[in-house]
Design a protein around this motif. Sequence first.
Motif, short mmCIF file in Angstrom:
data_model
loop_
_atom_site.label_atom_id
_atom_site.label_comp_id
_atom_site.label_asym_id
_atom_site.label_seq_id
_atom_site.Cartn_x
_atom_site.Cartn_y
_atom_site.Cartn_z
N ARG A 24 0.77 -0.96 0.06
CA ARG A 24 0.02 0.17 -0.16
C ARG A 24 1.06 0.98 -0.08
NH1 ARG A 24 -3.31 -3.09 -1.13
NH2 ARG A 24 -5.37 -3.44 0.04
N SER A 25 0.37 2.29 0.05
CA SER A 25 1.21 3.63 -0.19
C SER A 25 1.92 3.90 1.22
CB SER A 25 -0.03 4.76 -0.31
OG SER A 25 -0.69 4.82 0.59
N ALA A 26 1.44 3.37 2.66
CA ALA A 26 2.21 3.66 3.68
C ALA A 26 3.22 2.44 3.93
CB ALA A 26 1.03 3.72 4.73
N PHE A 27 3.02 1.31 3.47
CA PHE A 27 3.86 0.42 3.81
C PHE A 27 3.84 -0.90 2.91
CE2 PHE A 27 0.22 -0.46 6.16
CZ PHE A 27 0.02 -1.77 6.04
N GLY A 28 4.92 -1.67 2.86
CA GLY A 28 4.86 -2.97 2.09
C GLY A 28 4.73 -4.12 3.17
N LEU A 29 4.29 -5.24 2.74
CA LEU A 29 4.24 -6.33 3.68
C LEU A 29 4.98 -7.45 2.76
CD1 LEU A 29 3.13 -7.73 6.36
CD2 LEU A 29 1.21 -8.18 5.17
N GLN A 30 5.76 -8.26 3.43
CA GLN A 30 6.50 -9.27 3.01
C GLN A 30 6.09 -10.62 3.93
OE1 GLN A 30 10.56 -8.10 2.99
NE2 GLN A 30 10.24 -7.03 1.20
N GLY B 223 -4.53 -5.35 7.76
CA GLY B 223 -5.57 -6.56 7.64
C GLY B 223 -5.90 -7.02 6.27
N ALA B 224 -6.17 -6.16 5.49
CA ALA B 224 -6.20 -6.38 3.80
C ALA B 224 -5.02 -7.09 3.19
CB ALA B 224 -6.74 -5.41 3.06
N LEU B 225 -3.98 -6.54 3.64
CA LEU B 225 -2.78 -6.92 2.99
C LEU B 225 -2.31 -8.51 3.88
CD1 LEU B 225 -0.23 -4.02 2.77
CD2 LEU B 225 -1.70 -5.19 1.04
N ILE B 226 -2.46 -8.73 4.77
CA ILE B 226 -2.28 -10.31 5.47
C ILE B 226 -3.22 -11.29 4.83
CG2 ILE B 226 -2.66 -11.56 7.43
CD1 ILE B 226 -2.14 -9.14 9.24
N VAL B 227 -4.52 -10.75 4.28
CA VAL B 227 -5.26 -11.72 3.58
C VAL B 227 -4.80 -11.90 2.23
CG1 VAL B 227 -7.47 -12.14 2.51
CG2 VAL B 227 -7.58 -11.09 4.69
N ARG B 228 -4.18 -10.88 1.48
CA ARG B 228 -3.63 -10.99 0.41
C ARG B 228 -2.45 -11.81 0.04
NH1 ARG B 228 -2.18 -5.30 -3.33
NH2 ARG B 228 -1.50 -6.50 -4.88
N VAL B 229 -1.52 -11.43 1.14
CA VAL B 229 -0.29 -12.28 0.82
C VAL B 229 -0.70 -13.81 0.93
CG1 VAL B 229 1.40 -10.41 1.67
CG2 VAL B 229 0.59 -12.11 3.26
N HIS B 230 -1.64 -14.54 1.77
CA HIS B 230 -1.83 -15.83 1.95
C HIS B 230 -2.91 -16.23 0.77
CE1 HIS B 230 0.39 -16.14 5.76
NE2 HIS B 230 -0.29 -15.03 6.02
N ALA B 231 -3.44 -15.31 -0.04
CA ALA B 231 -4.32 -15.86 -0.95
C ALA B 231 -3.46 -16.56 -2.05
CB ALA B 231 -4.90 -14.50 -1.67
N PRO B 232 -4.01 -17.66 -2.79
CA PRO B 232 -3.37 -18.16 -3.74
C PRO B 232 -3.17 -17.40 -4.91
CG PRO B 232 -5.44 -19.26 -3.51
CD PRO B 232 -5.23 -18.29 -2.37
N ARG B 233 -1.80 -17.69 -5.55
CA ARG B 233 -1.80 -16.69 -6.78
C ARG B 233 -2.16 -17.46 -8.03
NH1 ARG B 233 4.11 -14.17 -6.40
NH2 ARG B 233 3.28 -12.14 -6.29
N SER B 234 -2.83 -16.73 -8.86
CA SER B 234 -3.17 -17.22 -10.18
C SER B 234 -2.21 -16.66 -11.18
CB SER B 234 -4.68 -16.63 -10.36
OG SER B 234 -4.99 -16.42 -11.64
N THR B 235 -2.00 -17.48 -12.33
CA THR B 235 -1.12 -17.23 -13.24
C THR B 235 -1.49 -16.22 -14.12
OG1 THR B 235 -1.72 -19.15 -14.35
CG2 THR B 235 0.42 -19.29 -13.10
N ASP B 236 -3.13 -15.99 -14.52
CA ASP B 236 -3.80 -15.31 -15.18
C ASP B 236 -3.56 -13.76 -14.86
OD1 ASP B 236 -4.59 -17.80 -16.07
OD2 ASP B 236 -6.52 -17.51 -15.30
N GLN B 237 -3.59 -13.61 -13.42
CA GLN B 237 -3.67 -12.07 -13.05
C GLN B 237 -2.04 -11.30 -12.96
OE1 GLN B 237 -5.02 -12.77 -9.03
NE2 GLN B 237 -7.00 -12.96 -9.87
N ARG B 238 -1.25 -12.20 -12.75
CA ARG B 238 0.11 -11.38 -12.78
C ARG B 238 1.06 -12.19 -13.56
NH1 ARG B 238 2.48 -7.32 -9.17
NH2 ARG B 238 0.67 -6.42 -9.41
N HIS B 239 2.05 -11.50 -14.36
CA HIS B 239 2.95 -11.99 -15.01
C HIS B 239 4.20 -11.90 -14.26
CE1 HIS B 239 0.47 -12.92 -18.64
NE2 HIS B 239 0.01 -11.65 -18.20
#
Length: 134
Positions: A31-37, A107-123
């Motif tokens: 996000r604009s304020a921080f990144g999450l790894q 909270g949103a980023l925690i959910v996002r980093v655990h979501a399965p990645r789809s090859t269609d969405q990002r190269h």
Amino acid sequence: MTAIGHRPDALRRLIKRSQFQRAARGNRAGRSAFGLQAIASEDAQPGVGFTVTKKTGNSPERNRIKRRLRAAVTACARDFAPHHDYVLVGRREALSEPFAKLVADLGALIVRVHAPRSTDQRHSSGRGPRKPRQ
């Protein structure tokens, strides 16, 4: 309490450089304020580390960013998944963001980093589909 001195929402603190480097190889979201790894870990308690580069500002500003991020992590402590390490990379915008937005973004980023990645969405390169070789 599950064990002596362990709470289900307790977080481990990442301190060693190798822990930060390992987390950098995991999933990322920002996000604009921080990144999450985030990356899977063998320790049952989630580990959290904070980093803010010198390019961000002088030491009082960097420390204020880290304090705000620590408070946001405390507010979202139950959202962190066990057996994972997380690193928050602070940015200057963390100083001006409303605290409620920091917590909601985390909270949103925690959910996002655990979501399965789809090859269609990002190269892999992040620059769109590859051109076929000729």
